[in-house]
Design an enzyme around this catalytic site. Structure first.
Site, PDB file in Angstrom:
ATOM      1  N   LYS A   1       0.824  -1.213   0.000  1.00 48.24           N
ATOM      2  CA  LYS A   1       0.000   0.000   0.000  1.00 48.24           C
ATOM      3  C   LYS A   1       0.861   1.267   0.000  1.00 48.24           C
ATOM      4  O   LYS A   1       0.644   2.176  -0.799  1.00 48.24           O
ATOM      5  CB  LYS A   1      -0.922  -0.020   1.225  1.00 48.24           C
ATOM      6  CG  LYS A   1      -1.995  -1.107   1.161  1.00 48.24           C
ATOM      7  CD  LYS A   1      -2.862  -1.133   2.395  1.00 48.24           C
ATOM      8  CE  LYS A   1      -2.189  -1.723   3.595  1.00 48.24           C
ATOM      9  NZ  LYS A   1      -1.862  -3.157   3.537  1.00 48.24           N
ATOM     10  N   ILE A   2       1.833   1.310   0.900  1.00 50.83           N
ATOM     11  CA  ILE A   2       2.637   2.538   1.045  1.00 50.83           C
ATOM     12  C   ILE A   2       3.604   2.692  -0.132  1.00 50.83           C
ATOM     13  O   ILE A   2       3.722   3.775  -0.713  1.00 50.83           O
ATOM     14  CB  ILE A   2       3.385   2.533   2.397  1.00 50.83           C
ATOM     15  CG1 ILE A   2       2.378   2.537   3.556  1.00 50.83           C
ATOM     16  CG2 ILE A   2       4.317   3.735   2.501  1.00 50.83           C
ATOM     17  CD1 ILE A   2       2.963   2.308   4.931  1.00 50.83           C
TER      18      ILE A   2
ATOM     19  N   ASP B   1      10.070  -6.619  -4.978  1.00 52.98           N
ATOM     20  CA  ASP B   1       9.076  -7.197  -4.074  1.00 52.98           C
ATOM     21  C   ASP B   1       9.029  -8.690  -4.396  1.00 52.98           C
ATOM     22  O   ASP B   1       8.935  -9.060  -5.580  1.00 52.98           O
ATOM     23  CB  ASP B   1       7.691  -6.547  -4.310  1.00 52.98           C
ATOM     24  CG  ASP B   1       6.712  -6.837  -3.174  1.00 52.98           C
ATOM     25  OD1 ASP B   1       6.526  -8.025  -2.835  1.00 52.98           O
ATOM     26  OD2 ASP B   1       6.135  -5.879  -2.636  1.00 52.98           O
TER      27      ASP B   1
ATOM     28  N   CYS C   1       8.826  -2.316   3.235  1.00 53.42           N
ATOM     29  CA  CYS C   1       8.425  -3.717   3.448  1.00 53.42           C
ATOM     30  C   CYS C   1       8.405  -4.014   4.951  1.00 53.42           C
ATOM     31  O   CYS C   1       8.976  -3.263   5.739  1.00 53.42           O
ATOM     32  CB  CYS C   1       9.356  -4.667   2.702  1.00 53.42           C
ATOM     33  SG  CYS C   1      11.031  -4.643   3.302  1.00 53.42           S
ATOM     34  N   PRO C   2       7.749  -5.083   5.356  1.00 54.50           N
ATOM     35  CA  PRO C   2       7.677  -5.375   6.795  1.00 54.50           C
ATOM     36  C   PRO C   2       9.001  -5.937   7.319  1.00 54.50           C
ATOM     37  O   PRO C   2       9.824  -6.419   6.540  1.00 54.50           O
ATOM     38  CB  PRO C   2       6.575  -6.443   6.876  1.00 54.50           C
ATOM     39  CG  PRO C   2       6.522  -7.063   5.536  1.00 54.50           C
ATOM     40  CD  PRO C   2       6.987  -6.045   4.550  1.00 54.50           C
TER      41      PRO C   2
ATOM     42  N   ARG D   1      10.763  -0.156   9.350  1.00 53.04           N
ATOM     43  CA  ARG D   1      11.172  -0.615  10.681  1.00 53.04           C
ATOM     44  C   ARG D   1      12.684  -0.493  10.780  1.00 53.04           C
ATOM     45  O   ARG D   1      13.395  -0.796   9.813  1.00 53.04           O
ATOM     46  CB  ARG D   1      10.747  -2.069  10.937  1.00 53.04           C
ATOM     47  CG  ARG D   1       9.263  -2.257  11.225  1.00 53.04           C
ATOM     48  CD  ARG D   1       8.834  -1.657  12.578  1.00 53.04           C
ATOM     49  NE  ARG D   1       7.402  -1.812  12.844  1.00 53.04           N
ATOM     50  CZ  ARG D   1       6.464  -0.918  12.527  1.00 53.04           C
ATOM     51  NH1 ARG D   1       6.793   0.213  11.924  1.00 53.04           N
ATOM     52  NH2 ARG D   1       5.198  -1.141  12.824  1.00 53.04           N
TER      53      ARG D   1
ATOM     54  N   ASP E   1      13.116   7.442   9.805  1.00 51.89           N
ATOM     55  CA  ASP E   1      12.036   7.704  10.760  1.00 51.89           C
ATOM     56  C   ASP E   1      11.965   6.579  11.786  1.00 51.89           C
ATOM     57  O   ASP E   1      11.149   6.620  12.700  1.00 51.89           O
ATOM     58  CB  ASP E   1      10.692   7.820  10.019  1.00 51.89           C
ATOM     59  CG  ASP E   1       9.567   8.270  10.949  1.00 51.89           C
ATOM     60  OD1 ASP E   1       9.788   9.243  11.706  1.00 51.89           O
ATOM     61  OD2 ASP E   1       8.487   7.642  10.945  1.00 51.89           O
TER      62      ASP E   1
ATOM     63  N   GLU F   1      15.208   1.865  18.702  1.00 49.70           N
ATOM     64  CA  GLU F   1      14.407   3.049  19.026  1.00 49.70           C
ATOM     65  C   GLU F   1      13.592   2.930  20.312  1.00 49.70           C
ATOM     66  O   GLU F   1      13.206   3.944  20.896  1.00 49.70           O
ATOM     67  CB  GLU F   1      13.473   3.397  17.863  1.00 49.70           C
ATOM     68  CG  GLU F   1      12.305   2.442  17.683  1.00 49.70           C
ATOM     69  CD  GLU F   1      11.409   2.825  16.498  1.00 49.70           C
ATOM     70  OE1 GLU F   1      11.934   3.063  15.398  1.00 49.70           O
ATOM     71  OE2 GLU F   1      10.185   2.874  16.688  1.00 49.70           O
TER      72      GLU F   1
ATOM     73  N   HIS G   1       9.807   8.237  14.530  1.00 51.70           N
ATOM     74  CA  HIS G   1       8.689   7.358  14.151  1.00 51.70           C
ATOM     75  C   HIS G   1       7.365   8.132  14.056  1.00 51.70           C
ATOM     76  O   HIS G   1       6.371   7.802  14.715  1.00 51.70           O
ATOM     77  CB  HIS G   1       8.567   6.207  15.162  1.00 51.70           C
ATOM     78  CG  HIS G   1       7.958   4.975  14.580  1.00 51.70           C
ATOM     79  ND1 HIS G   1       8.453   3.713  14.801  1.00 51.70           N
ATOM     80  CD2 HIS G   1       6.883   4.808  13.777  1.00 51.70           C
ATOM     81  CE1 HIS G   1       7.704   2.818  14.171  1.00 51.70           C
ATOM     82  NE2 HIS G   1       6.749   3.466  13.541  1.00 51.70           N
TER      83      HIS G   1
HETATM   84  P1  NAI Z   1       1.840  -3.876   2.855  1.00 48.72           P
HETATM   85  O1  NAI Z   1       1.630  -5.160   3.567  1.00 48.72           O
HETATM   86  O2  NAI Z   1       0.717  -3.254   2.093  1.00 48.72           O
HETATM   87  O3  NAI Z   1       3.076  -4.008   1.844  1.00 48.72           O
HETATM   88  C1  NAI Z   1       4.291  -4.612   2.204  1.00 48.72           C
HETATM   89  C2  NAI Z   1       4.944  -5.090   0.921  1.00 48.72           C
HETATM   90  O4  NAI Z   1       6.230  -5.591   1.266  1.00 48.72           O
HETATM   91  C3  NAI Z   1       4.173  -6.224   0.231  1.00 48.72           C
HETATM   92  O5  NAI Z   1       3.974  -5.929  -1.134  1.00 48.72           O
HETATM   93  C4  NAI Z   1       5.089  -7.418   0.415  1.00 48.72           C
HETATM   94  O6  NAI Z   1       5.015  -8.342  -0.668  1.00 48.72           O
HETATM   95  C5  NAI Z   1       6.434  -6.732   0.460  1.00 48.72           C
HETATM   96  N1  NAI Z   1       7.496  -7.571   0.990  1.00 48.72           N
HETATM   97  C6  NAI Z   1       7.409  -8.640   1.816  1.00 48.72           C
HETATM   98  N2  NAI Z   1       8.635  -9.169   2.019  1.00 48.72           N
HETATM   99  C7  NAI Z   1       9.495  -8.427   1.287  1.00 48.72           C
HETATM  100  C8  NAI Z   1      10.885  -8.495   1.049  1.00 48.72           C
HETATM  101  N3  NAI Z   1      11.646  -9.467   1.586  1.00 48.72           N
HETATM  102  N4  NAI Z   1      11.447  -7.564   0.249  1.00 48.72           N
HETATM  103  C9  NAI Z   1      10.702  -6.602  -0.332  1.00 48.72           C
HETATM  104  N5  NAI Z   1       9.373  -6.510  -0.166  1.00 48.72           N
HETATM  105  C10 NAI Z   1       8.783  -7.400   0.646  1.00 48.72           C
HETATM  106  O7  NAI Z   1       2.396  -2.866   3.986  1.00 48.72           O
HETATM  107  P2  NAI Z   1       2.347  -1.282   3.987  1.00 48.72           P
HETATM  108  O8  NAI Z   1       1.066  -0.838   4.582  1.00 48.72           O
HETATM  109  O9  NAI Z   1       2.750  -0.762   2.667  1.00 48.72           O
HETATM  110  O10 NAI Z   1       3.486  -0.954   5.078  1.00 48.72           O
HETATM  111  C11 NAI Z   1       4.859  -1.190   4.839  1.00 48.72           C
HETATM  112  C12 NAI Z   1       5.621  -1.038   6.150  1.00 48.72           C
HETATM  113  O11 NAI Z   1       5.587   0.329   6.590  1.00 48.72           O
HETATM  114  C13 NAI Z   1       5.003  -1.795   7.342  1.00 48.72           C
HETATM  115  O12 NAI Z   1       5.465  -3.126   7.388  1.00 48.72           O
HETATM  116  C14 NAI Z   1       5.485  -1.024   8.542  1.00 48.72           C
HETATM  117  O13 NAI Z   1       6.676  -1.621   9.015  1.00 48.72           O
HETATM  118  C15 NAI Z   1       5.807   0.358   8.001  1.00 48.72           C
HETATM  119  N6  NAI Z   1       5.000   1.416   8.598  1.00 48.72           N
HETATM  120  C16 NAI Z   1       5.646   2.473   9.212  1.00 48.72           C
HETATM  121  C17 NAI Z   1       4.936   3.499   9.780  1.00 48.72           C
HETATM  122  C18 NAI Z   1       5.611   4.695  10.421  1.00 48.72           C
HETATM  123  O14 NAI Z   1       4.936   5.504  11.081  1.00 48.72           O
HETATM  124  N7  NAI Z   1       6.920   4.887  10.260  1.00 48.72           N
HETATM  125  C19 NAI Z   1       3.472   3.469   9.782  1.00 48.72           C
HETATM  126  C20 NAI Z   1       2.884   2.340   9.067  1.00 48.72           C
HETATM  127  C21 NAI Z   1       3.636   1.355   8.514  1.00 48.72           C
END
Ligand code: NAI
Length: 344
Positions: free
Chosen positions: A153-154, A173, A201-202, A230, A254, A259, A291
């Site tokens: 999504k992001i 990805d 990515c997570p 992260r 961030d 942290e 963060h």
């Molecule tokens: P999402 O689940 O929509 O997308 C994550 C993407 O990472 C997926 O397309 C997945 O296939 C991909 N992925 C999985 N393993 C991978 C790898 N080894 N290499 C590359 N890509 C890989 O998650 P979303 O919503 O886009 O969030 C991404 C990350 O942003 C979250 O996991 C979270 O850690 C972080 N986040 C940080 C925030 C902040 O305030 N700093 C707030 C919200 C999220």
């Protein structure tokens, strides 16, 4: 239902107090983080609400379950701080899978623009009536290549924003979206070809320290690295070495792997013990924030709503839409979504 709300900050109270009456729940706000020492504070409650730096270990889970807590409500998307295997069949763990992907992507972009054009340093200078621009030179983003790691999504929104600047996009990805016009490349190609790298990515055992000495060695010496995902996705020691050796152009973080002890807290009157954090912040081309990528009004509203909705679904015995368990995560997914049944 009564919620023990750990690591409560003034801004959390503003948003949750707005809605909690409507749901008929009570919230006990607790300043401390959830840990083995503080679990006792949840006594008499039905659920605990936690954030990214609360530690939900096996011992904490056993204590909570023993005192009658039924749910762990994560008021965030990431869940690497929860021992899911230990919580299985003891506590339902629910999260807020998405609140505002725009908030995070826009913030990643803000970090990129600041690191590139040094607006944070310019602000400090002009506040002191120093109007000298020496050392503040940046690069045009137009025509440069951005490498996006993680196109969920992001990451997808970040791509749209950077395309607006006229950047060429490449991405990595392991599960590339089939319906997209994104050019997917290998991780090594991404490290080598990108002028800007942004990680979305997570954090998992596979992605832990994905930006390590080897990856940094492959990057262009002028590359800008942005991490809003992260902290432990980046090997901090290796990053510090790369910055010291002029092997990277700029860094916007961030998140930081250690942290927990610092972020979200005011430590301005203390002597910081974390040498790596202090070293990172000493570099003129590294910008660290605490963060805050998620922190917009829209996101806070969505976080409060979804967290309370999650508990309401449990109370009503409904399908727990945002439940997550170790089978969902570690075992390639339980088929709860398809069957609309809860994890247990
Ligand atoms: P999402 O689940 O929509 O997308 C994550 C993407 O990472 C997926 O397309 C997945 O296939 C991909 N992925 C999985 N393993 C991978 C790898 N080894 N290499 C590359 N890509 C890989 O998650 P979303 O919503 O886009 O969030 C991404 C990350 O942003 C979250 O996991 C979270 O850690 C972080 N986040 C940080 C925030 C902040 O305030 N700093 C707030 C919200 C999220």
């Amino acid at each position: 239902m009564k919620i023990a709300f750990f690591d409560a900050k003034p801004y959390d109270k503003v948003w949750f107090d707005n809605y909690v009456v409507e749901y008929g729940y009570k919230i006990k706000y607790i300043d401390s983080r959830l840990s083995l020492e503080t679990t006792i504070l949840a006594k008499g409650c039905d659920a605990v609400c936690v954030f990214v730096n609360d530690t939900v270990t096996k011992q904490v889970i056993d204590e909570l379950a023993g005192m009658g807590i039924k749910c762990v409500l994560l008021r965030c998307a990431g869940f690497n701080n929860v021992d899911f295997e230990a919580s299985y069949k003891k506590l339902h763990v629910m999260r807020v899978p998405a609140y505002s992907p725009y908030a995070v992507a826009e913030y990643a972009c803000a970090l990129l623009l600041s690191v590139n054009r040094k607006t944070h340093r310019a602000y400090a200078r002009t506040r002191d009536y120093n109007f000298n621009i020496n050392g503040l030179v940046g690069m045009d983003l137009h025509g440069k290549t951005a490498g996006i790691v993680g196109t969920g999504k992001i990451g997808r929104i970040m791509i749209d924003i950077l395309r607006g600047f006229g950047m060429n996009i490449i991405a990595f990805d392991p599960f590339p979206a089939k319906d997209s016009d994104i050019q997917f490349v290998s991780l090594n190609e991404l490290w080598e070809q990108s002028d800007v790298i942004s990680i979305h990515c997570p954090l998992t055992p596979e992605t832990h320290h994905m930006v390590n000495a080897d990856a940094l060695e492959k990057m262009k010496d002028t590359a800008i690295l942005i991490n809003t995902s992260r902290g432990a996705l980046v090997d901090t020691a290796a990053l510090i070495e790369a910055v010291k050796n002029r092997k990277i152009g700029g860094v916007g973080l961030d998140v930081y792997e250690e942290e927990d002890d610092y972020f979200f807290e005011d430590r301005s009157n203390e002597i910081l013990d974390d040498e790596a954090l202090v070293r990172l912040m000493s570099f003129p081309n590294v910008l660290v924030t605490s963060h805050q990528a998620f922190f917009t009004q829209e996101a806070m509203q969505a976080i409060a709503r979804t967290t309370l909705d999650n508990l309401q679904r449990f109370e009503r015995g409904e399908f727990l839409l945002n439940e997550i368990c170790y089978q969902c995560e570690d075992k390639g997914g339980c088929d709860r979504e398809k069957k609309r049944v809860n994890c247990f």
